[in-house]
Motif scaffolding. Structure first.
Motif, PDB file in Angstrom:
ATOM      1  N   ASN A 297      42.217 -48.861  47.528  1.00  0.00           N
ATOM      2  CA  ASN A 297      41.340 -48.865  48.706  1.00  0.00           C
ATOM      3  C   ASN A 297      40.183 -47.889  48.532  1.00  0.00           C
ATOM      4  O   ASN A 297      39.041 -48.189  48.902  1.00  0.00           O
ATOM      5  N   ARG A 298      40.490 -46.729  47.979  1.00  0.00           N
ATOM      6  CA  ARG A 298      39.420 -45.742  47.760  1.00  0.00           C
ATOM      7  C   ARG A 298      38.416 -46.238  46.726  1.00  0.00           C
ATOM      8  O   ARG A 298      37.214 -46.022  46.861  1.00  0.00           O
ATOM      9  N   VAL A 299      38.922 -46.905  45.670  1.00  0.00           N
ATOM     10  CA  VAL A 299      38.020 -47.442  44.645  1.00  0.00           C
ATOM     11  C   VAL A 299      37.095 -48.496  45.242  1.00  0.00           C
ATOM     12  O   VAL A 299      35.886 -48.512  44.976  1.00  0.00           O
ATOM     13  N   ASN A 300      37.641 -49.396  46.058  1.00  0.00           N
ATOM     14  CA  ASN A 300      36.812 -50.428  46.690  1.00  0.00           C
ATOM     15  C   ASN A 300      35.762 -49.813  47.612  1.00  0.00           C
ATOM     16  O   ASN A 300      34.616 -50.275  47.662  1.00  0.00           O
ATOM     17  N   MET A 301      36.157 -48.774  48.341  1.00  0.00           N
ATOM     18  CA  MET A 301      35.193 -48.102  49.207  1.00  0.00           C
ATOM     19  C   MET A 301      34.086 -47.442  48.386  1.00  0.00           C
ATOM     20  O   MET A 301      32.907 -47.493  48.754  1.00  0.00           O
ATOM     21  N   GLN A 302      34.459 -46.838  47.255  1.00  0.00           N
ATOM     22  CA  GLN A 302      33.453 -46.210  46.411  1.00  0.00           C
ATOM     23  C   GLN A 302      32.503 -47.244  45.817  1.00  0.00           C
ATOM     24  O   GLN A 302      31.308 -46.990  45.659  1.00  0.00           O
ATOM     25  N   LYS A 303      33.038 -48.431  45.486  1.00  0.00           N
ATOM     26  CA  LYS A 303      32.166 -49.497  44.978  1.00  0.00           C
ATOM     27  C   LYS A 303      31.152 -49.910  46.032  1.00  0.00           C
ATOM     28  O   LYS A 303      29.973 -50.133  45.734  1.00  0.00           O
ATOM     29  N   LYS A 304      31.595 -50.034  47.276  1.00  0.00           N
ATOM     30  CA  LYS A 304      30.672 -50.406  48.348  1.00  0.00           C
ATOM     31  C   LYS A 304      29.615 -49.326  48.550  1.00  0.00           C
ATOM     32  O   LYS A 304      28.433 -49.614  48.739  1.00  0.00           O
ATOM     33  N   ARG A 305      30.056 -48.087  48.518  1.00  0.00           N
ATOM     34  CA  ARG A 305      29.098 -46.990  48.674  1.00  0.00           C
ATOM     35  C   ARG A 305      28.093 -46.984  47.534  1.00  0.00           C
ATOM     36  O   ARG A 305      26.895 -46.750  47.752  1.00  0.00           O
ATOM     37  N   SER A 306      28.581 -47.213  46.322  1.00  0.00           N
ATOM     38  CA  SER A 306      27.679 -47.236  45.174  1.00  0.00           C
ATOM     39  C   SER A 306      26.649 -48.355  45.303  1.00  0.00           C
ATOM     40  O   SER A 306      25.453 -48.139  45.070  1.00  0.00           O
ATOM     41  N   ALA A 307      27.102 -49.542  45.692  1.00  0.00           N
ATOM     42  CA  ALA A 307      26.177 -50.663  45.869  1.00  0.00           C
ATOM     43  C   ALA A 307      25.160 -50.365  46.962  1.00  0.00           C
ATOM     44  O   ALA A 307      23.967 -50.679  46.824  1.00  0.00           O
ATOM     45  N   PHE A 308      25.626 -49.764  48.052  1.00  0.00           N
ATOM     46  CA  PHE A 308      24.723 -49.432  49.162  1.00  0.00           C
ATOM     47  C   PHE A 308      23.663 -48.428  48.707  1.00  0.00           C
ATOM     48  O   PHE A 308      22.466 -48.588  48.981  1.00  0.00           O
ATOM     49  N   LEU A 309      24.100 -47.389  47.991  1.00  0.00           N
ATOM     50  CA  LEU A 309      23.165 -46.349  47.571  1.00  0.00           C
ATOM     51  C   LEU A 309      22.180 -46.871  46.525  1.00  0.00           C
ATOM     52  O   LEU A 309      21.011 -46.472  46.512  1.00  0.00           O
ATOM     53  N   ILE A 310      22.652 -47.761  45.655  1.00  0.00           N
ATOM     54  CA  ILE A 310      21.741 -48.335  44.661  1.00  0.00           C
ATOM     55  C   ILE A 310      20.671 -49.181  45.338  1.00  0.00           C
ATOM     56  O   ILE A 310      19.484 -49.092  45.003  1.00  0.00           O
ATOM     57  N   GLN A 311      21.090 -49.990  46.305  1.00  0.00           N
ATOM     58  CA  GLN A 311      20.117 -50.789  47.049  1.00  0.00           C
ATOM     59  C   GLN A 311      19.135 -49.891  47.796  1.00  0.00           C
ATOM     60  O   GLN A 311      17.931 -50.151  47.837  1.00  0.00           O
ATOM     61  N   LEU A 312      19.653 -48.832  48.377  1.00  0.00           N
ATOM     62  CA  LEU A 312      18.790 -47.908  49.119  1.00  0.00           C
ATOM     63  C   LEU A 312      17.797 -47.222  48.188  1.00  0.00           C
ATOM     64  O   LEU A 312      16.609 -47.096  48.503  1.00  0.00           O
ATOM     65  N   ALA A 313      18.297 -46.786  47.027  1.00  0.00           N
ATOM     66  CA  ALA A 313      17.412 -46.124  46.071  1.00  0.00           C
ATOM     67  C   ALA A 313      16.368 -47.089  45.522  1.00  0.00           C
ATOM     68  O   ALA A 313      15.221 -46.707  45.267  1.00  0.00           O
ATOM     69  N   ALA A 314      16.748 -48.366  45.338  1.00  0.00           N
ATOM     70  CA  ALA A 314      15.803 -49.344  44.814  1.00  0.00           C
ATOM     71  C   ALA A 314      14.696 -49.645  45.816  1.00  0.00           C
ATOM     72  O   ALA A 314      13.559 -49.953  45.434  1.00  0.00           O
ATOM     73  N   LYS A 315      15.014 -49.567  47.118  1.00  0.00           N
ATOM     74  CA  LYS A 315      14.009 -49.876  48.141  1.00  0.00           C
ATOM     75  C   LYS A 315      13.158 -48.665  48.504  1.00  0.00           C
ATOM     76  O   LYS A 315      12.065 -48.814  49.044  1.00  0.00           O
ATOM     77  N   THR A 316      13.660 -47.486  48.222  1.00  0.00           N
ATOM     78  CA  THR A 316      12.951 -46.269  48.624  1.00  0.00           C
ATOM     79  C   THR A 316      11.885 -45.913  47.595  1.00  0.00           C
ATOM     80  O   THR A 316      12.147 -45.929  46.386  1.00  0.00           O
ATOM     81  N   VAL A 317      10.705 -45.560  48.059  1.00  0.00           N
ATOM     82  CA  VAL A 317       9.619 -45.162  47.168  1.00  0.00           C
ATOM     83  C   VAL A 317       9.776 -43.676  46.843  1.00  0.00           C
ATOM     84  O   VAL A 317       9.791 -42.835  47.742  1.00  0.00           O
ATOM     85  N   PRO A 318       9.899 -43.309  45.569  1.00  0.00           N
ATOM     86  CA  PRO A 318      10.012 -41.890  45.219  1.00  0.00           C
ATOM     87  C   PRO A 318       8.766 -41.110  45.631  1.00  0.00           C
ATOM     88  O   PRO A 318       7.670 -41.677  45.759  1.00  0.00           O
ATOM     89  N   ARG A 319       8.936 -39.836  45.826  1.00  0.00           N
ATOM     90  CA  ARG A 319       7.821 -38.997  46.290  1.00  0.00           C
ATOM     91  C   ARG A 319       6.607 -39.054  45.357  1.00  0.00           C
ATOM     92  O   ARG A 319       5.471 -39.163  45.838  1.00  0.00           O
ATOM     93  N   PRO A 320       6.772 -38.980  44.011  1.00  0.00           N
ATOM     94  CA  PRO A 320       5.578 -39.063  43.153  1.00  0.00           C
ATOM     95  C   PRO A 320       4.819 -40.381  43.314  1.00  0.00           C
ATOM     96  O   PRO A 320       3.578 -40.387  43.319  1.00  0.00           O
ATOM     97  N   LEU A 321       5.551 -41.504  43.463  1.00  0.00           N
ATOM     98  CA  LEU A 321       4.875 -42.781  43.647  1.00  0.00           C
ATOM     99  C   LEU A 321       4.235 -42.888  45.025  1.00  0.00           C
ATOM    100  O   LEU A 321       3.269 -43.640  45.209  1.00  0.00           O
ATOM    101  N   HIS A 322       4.745 -42.161  45.991  1.00  0.00           N
ATOM    102  CA  HIS A 322       4.113 -42.127  47.313  1.00  0.00           C
ATOM    103  C   HIS A 322       2.883 -41.231  47.288  1.00  0.00           C
ATOM    104  O   HIS A 322       1.879 -41.511  47.968  1.00  0.00           O
ATOM    105  N   CYS A 323       2.939 -40.177  46.494  1.00  0.00           N
ATOM    106  CA  CYS A 323       1.812 -39.236  46.387  1.00  0.00           C
ATOM    107  C   CYS A 323       0.607 -39.888  45.713  1.00  0.00           C
ATOM    108  O   CYS A 323      -0.542 -39.665  46.135  1.00  0.00           O
ATOM    109  N   LEU A 324       0.845 -40.694  44.677  1.00  0.00           N
ATOM    110  CA  LEU A 324      -0.254 -41.247  43.884  1.00  0.00           C
ATOM    111  C   LEU A 324      -1.219 -42.093  44.712  1.00  0.00           C
ATOM    112  O   LEU A 324      -2.445 -41.846  44.677  1.00  0.00           O
ATOM    113  N   PRO A 325      -0.773 -43.083  45.484  1.00  0.00           N
ATOM    114  CA  PRO A 325      -1.750 -43.862  46.267  1.00  0.00           C
ATOM    115  C   PRO A 325      -2.445 -43.038  47.351  1.00  0.00           C
ATOM    116  O   PRO A 325      -3.604 -43.322  47.688  1.00  0.00           O
TER     117      PRO A 325
END
Length: 665
Positions: A297-325
């Motif tokens: 159960n803990r492993v499955n929860m960690q997989k969901k958290r990992s997928a959520f965080l990866i999706q969040l990181a992929a959608k979030t613009v890093p600060r340097p890329l936000h600074c450039l424009p």
């Protein structure tokens, strides 16, 4: 008719000899030896030696009646002595047994095991092995030698295994299991696994052993607590804590703290005591099963958290890329670049040149696409780049290419909001975005969009699916009405070769030229479309091969002739409730260009650098275009490190704007 008297004569002689020589076994007399002809028989009688007499002097010589067929097929009889038989002759009846009453030593072997036992005793007594005569089996000197060698190999192998087992046991004893005799079968099984891995220097066996000990200690801790074994309970808790501290964050034996081996020894001792006092097979089994389920159960929860965080990181613009424009847009207006004239319109509409369409809101990514294409082009002056971005990034995008113009190539930057024809009355996607259902799906706070919804639901609510820049690829003839052919490029690709030959490829009447992505059963239409819906199943094949957006050659003349945009609108309207496919541009692209796609050679476009770390590096290096499709974009910290260099080599890290925004390799 001629053989009838002959047969009577044969049987009369046979029974006469049987009655006369009653001391000879009937099965021996009945054995027959085959000859080819009378002449062969007489020749063999002359050449027979006295070998058998010399080898077996105690054996009584007897008469043998041999029957054979001559050249004409007639049955013949011959009489010969036992001593005249050649060693190379074979008894036809292998089960014949003959006993020598005077010696008592002529017995047939009943099994290989008896033979091997006799052979073993014989080899122990003398070097040169001699066997009694066994007429019931074929035993040549070659076979004897093979059997002896086989037994010697078995003995050597057994000695080797015994020695290896002794060495392994010595390792185990020195590695902290002096008291393992009292452990239950589960722990012994763990120790046996650890013992097999000990000889491997990279197995990290001590670390694995200590982790297994902690698992067993937790099981016995619960049992001790339920049975009010306070002293043992406290000891198990203390040893578990000490072992956990000794492990710490270690991922290998080399990272374990000093004294970890002593902790393992002490834990082995306390586990032995716990087994003696608390062991109950059913109870221990239930505790371990509960631990296993909790861990899963803990492993499955960690997989969901990992997928959520990866999706969040992929959608979030890093600060340097936000600074450039922000920096580029500020200077675009402060330094008066907004007052400068536009590019050469004549080149942007010349159908004889090589035209590229890039739709992006990422300045850095778009710059890499342009730089890599121009640097690998043989005639860069013939290449024209049409970059379309949104209102927020228009100034920054234009500023970047004004101060960093590519060598000889032409750059046109446009604002998607300036396309007045792109409105909700014409565009199906814009019309759907105005519906209450879509707004609720995307913008309501109570809609499941977090960890509990899973990674799939979160993936398809990515903001890029709402951007018209993502759907603008279906309106290429409207955006570029005077062009005949255009090459569409995503902003997450890198060009490594000259792409000008793509304009001379014959698409054979097709609208879209793309690299197919199906391999065996993967990436076919059934992966993207809902074939349980009759609208899909009645119009498309589930085994049809998918293809990739990212590098596509579009014949705009054929596009207009076949009304591709109208086909796209019709299917988008039918999918307003998202029952035909989920959000995205690839499923409607597969539908719109169904049977209208020409497959390009795979060397033109290699995909997967944004999600697959196991790609063939040779294929990547030889590809004309590499595509970072997936979440691991090369400008993010998520990027696969071994693929980043293909992208970063085209980034101008010495640019002042990149240094100000801390963009570095």
């Amino acid at each position: 008719m001629e053989t009838y008297p002959l047969l009577l004569t044969f049987f009369f002689l046979f029974f006469s000899i049987l009655f006369y020589t009653n001391h000879v076994d009937s099965s021996t007399i009945g054995s027959r030896f085959l000859y080819d002809c009378d002449q062969c028989h007489r020749t063999k009688e002359r050449d027979i030696t006295n070998t058998r007499v010399r080898n077996y002097p105690d054996e009584k010589d007897i008469d043998i009646i041999a029957s054979y067929s001559d050249a004409s097929g007639h049955l013949r009889l011959a009489r010969l002595k036992m001593s005249s038989l050649s060693d190379s002759w074979v008894w036809e009846n292998p089960n014949t047994e003959r006993q020598n009453n005077s010696q008592g030593g002529l017995v047939s072997l009943q099994s290989d095991s008896r033979f091997e036992d006799n052979l073993k005793h014989s080899t122990d007594e003398q070097e040169n092995v001699k066997f009694p005569h066994y007429p019931s089996m074929i035993m040549t000197p070659v076979k004897m030698k093979r059997r002896i060698m086989r037994l010697e190999r078995r003995k050597a192998r057994a000695a080797e295994l015994i020695q290896k087992d002794k060495e392994t046991d010595n390792h185990i004893v020195s590695a902290a299991i002096e008291s393992s005799e009292g452990l239950d079968t589960t722990i012994k099984g763990k120790y046996s696994i650890w013992r097999r891995e000990y000889e491997n220097p990279n197995s990290d066996s001590t670390l694995k052993l200590m982790r297994d000990q902690i698992i067993m200690a937790k099981a016995y801790t619960n049992i001790a607590k339920s049975k009010n074994k306070t002293v043992l309970y406290k000891a198990l808790v203390q040893h578990s804590r000490d072992s956990q501290l000794a492990i710490g964050d270690a991922n290998s034996d080399a990272e374990l703290q000093i004294g970890a081996l002593d902790r393992a020894k002490a834990m082995g001792h306390i586990l032995s005591i716990a087994k003696d006092r608390l062991y109950d097979c059913n109870l221990v089994s239930r505790k371990l099963r509960a631990t296993l389920q909790s861990t899963e159960n803990r492993v499955n929860m960690q997989k969901k958290r990992s997928a959520f965080l990866i999706q969040l990181a992929a959608k979030t613009v890093p600060r340097p890329l936000h600074c450039l424009p922000l920096q580029l847009a500020a200077d675009y207006y402060l330094q008066g670049y907004h007052k400068k004239g536009n590019v050469d319109l004549e080149k942007t509409e010349d159908p004889s040149l090589f035209h590229y369409a890039i739709f992006s809101d990422n300045v850095l990514a778009a710059s890499v696409v342009v730089n890599s294409t121009v640097q690998n082009a043989k005639e860069p002056e013939k290449h024209v780049f049409h970059i379309v971005t949104d209102k927020l990034n228009f100034a920054a995008m234009k500023m970047w290419f004004l101060i960093n113009p590519p060598s000889k190539a032409t750059i046109e930057v446009q604002n998607v909001d300036d396309f007045k024809w792109l409105n909700s009355s014409y565009c199906s996607v814009l019309r759907q975005l105005e519906s209450a259902r879509i707004k609720e799906y995307y913008f309501k706070a109570n809609h499941p969009s977090s960890l509990s919804a899973g990674s799939d639901n979160l993936k398809y609510r990515n903001p890029k699916y709402l951007s018209m820049l993502n759907h603008l690829r279906f309106y290429l003839p409207e955006v570029y009405p005077k062009l005949d052919r255009i090459l569409f490029l995503d902003d997450d690709i890198v060009v490594q070769k000259d792409l000008s030959p793509l304009w001379s490829i014959d698409l054979k009447g097709m609208v879209n030229g793309a690299v197919e992505t199906c391999k065996e059963s993967f990436h076919r239409f059934d992966k993207y479309l809902n074939f349980s819906n009759p609208l899909i199943s009645n119009n498309f094949s589930p085994d049809a091969c998918g293809w990739a957006f990212g590098m596509n050659v579009f014949d705009l003349k054929e596009w207009k002739k076949r009304n591709i945009t109208g086909i796209y609108h019709r299917w988008q309207d039918m999918n307003e409730d998202r029952t035909l496919w989920k959000l995205g541009t690839l499923p409607p692209g597969l539908i719109t260009f169904y049977n209208l796609t020409y497959p390009l050679d795979r060397g033109w476009h290699v995909l997967g650098l944004g999600y697959d770390p196991a790609l063939n590096l040779t294929e990547i290096e030889n590809a004309a275009v590499v595509h970072y499709n997936g979440n691991y974009k090369p400008w993010l910290n998520l990027a696969v490190s071994k693929y980043r260099s293909y992208w970063s080599r085209y980034v101008m890290f010495d640019n002042p704007y990149l240094r100000v925004c801390n963009l570095s390799e």
